[in-house]
Write a protein that holds these residues in place. Sequence first.
Motif, PDB file in Angstrom:
ATOM      1  N   GLU A 182       0.817  -1.215   0.000  1.00 40.97           N
ATOM      2  CA  GLU A 182       0.000   0.000   0.000  1.00 40.97           C
ATOM      3  C   GLU A 182       0.857   1.276   0.000  1.00 40.97           C
ATOM      4  N   GLU A 217       0.215   9.718   4.458  1.00 44.00           N
ATOM      5  CA  GLU A 217      -1.171  10.089   4.126  1.00 44.00           C
ATOM      6  C   GLU A 217      -2.118   8.888   4.187  1.00 44.00           C
ATOM      7  N   GLY A 218      -3.174   8.986   4.996  1.00 44.15           N
ATOM      8  CA  GLY A 218      -4.150   7.894   5.072  1.00 44.15           C
ATOM      9  C   GLY A 218      -3.685   6.720   5.913  1.00 44.15           C
ATOM     10  N   ARG A 220      -3.378   6.193   9.244  1.00 42.59           N
ATOM     11  CA  ARG A 220      -4.183   5.784  10.393  1.00 42.59           C
ATOM     12  C   ARG A 220      -5.463   5.060   9.955  1.00 42.59           C
ATOM     13  N   GLU A 221      -6.151   5.632   8.950  1.00 40.25           N
ATOM     14  CA  GLU A 221      -7.384   5.017   8.455  1.00 40.25           C
ATOM     15  C   GLU A 221      -7.088   3.607   7.948  1.00 40.25           C
ATOM     16  N   TRP A 222      -5.993   3.487   7.217  1.00 36.83           N
ATOM     17  CA  TRP A 222      -5.630   2.184   6.675  1.00 36.83           C
ATOM     18  C   TRP A 222      -5.354   1.185   7.807  1.00 36.83           C
ATOM     19  N   SER A 225      -8.323  -0.038   9.688  1.00 35.97           N
ATOM     20  CA  SER A 225      -9.241  -0.824   8.855  1.00 35.97           C
ATOM     21  C   SER A 225      -8.749  -2.265   8.694  1.00 35.97           C
TER      22      SER A 225
END
Length: 234
Positions: A182, A217-218, A220-222, A225
């Motif tokens: 990712e 970027e992104g 924490r969300e990743w 999840s």
Amino acid sequence: MPVLYAPLLAGKARELSGYLAQGYRTLGRILSVEPPGIIAYLVAGEDWREAPRDNARPYPPGLPYFTRSVEPPALVLPEHLSPVFRPHTAATLPLTVWHELAHAFLLGREVVRTPTWLGEFVSQAASAAVARRVGLPLVEHLSRIDREPGFTVRGFRGSAGAEDQMSFQNLLLLLAVAALEEFGEGFLRRIVHALWEEDEIVDGERAVELLAGALGEGGREWLVSRPEFREDPL
Ligand SMILES: [Zn+2]
């Protein structure tokens, strides 16, 4: 990287020297650091009790480790990996060697205490990143990992037995490979340097913050999840 061994183990020493050289060179590049001054001992089964270590009691046979009880600090590698290491594939030995090597790189400077999952995640991600760089395929190895061992990397209790410890490491490997796909390998350099800069004990929340920040970027969300990363068991 020098490897010391009993003459009988010359063949095994050659194989390990190859993995160590690949890992040493590649980790230096990935982490943008001068590799630490360390050596490796390849230890025969009957000599295991005499191997250098941090504690008075010998460690369980077949488990590689890194020790700073000698100068230069050393990776201690057994003649035969314990059957606890699974899945058992062509990738098992190199991944294990690179995992320990990554610990040695991280401990090349002072590091504060962190939750176990973070330190082990860094080593698993580093070894998977070396595999990617040197072209060692992990598909078969990853396909044989149990994805639902009944806990997550953050829910894991360190006092568990050897089998659960392996499941914990394997979950971290899955998470690490997914993170590399990712985000690319740049987060490894960022997390290692961030850990070197921390000067207070890293608690669970701070560990998530550091890793998310290193992913970028992104991040924490990743992370939150991911099934391996939930706070509650699967
Ligand atoms: Zn480890």
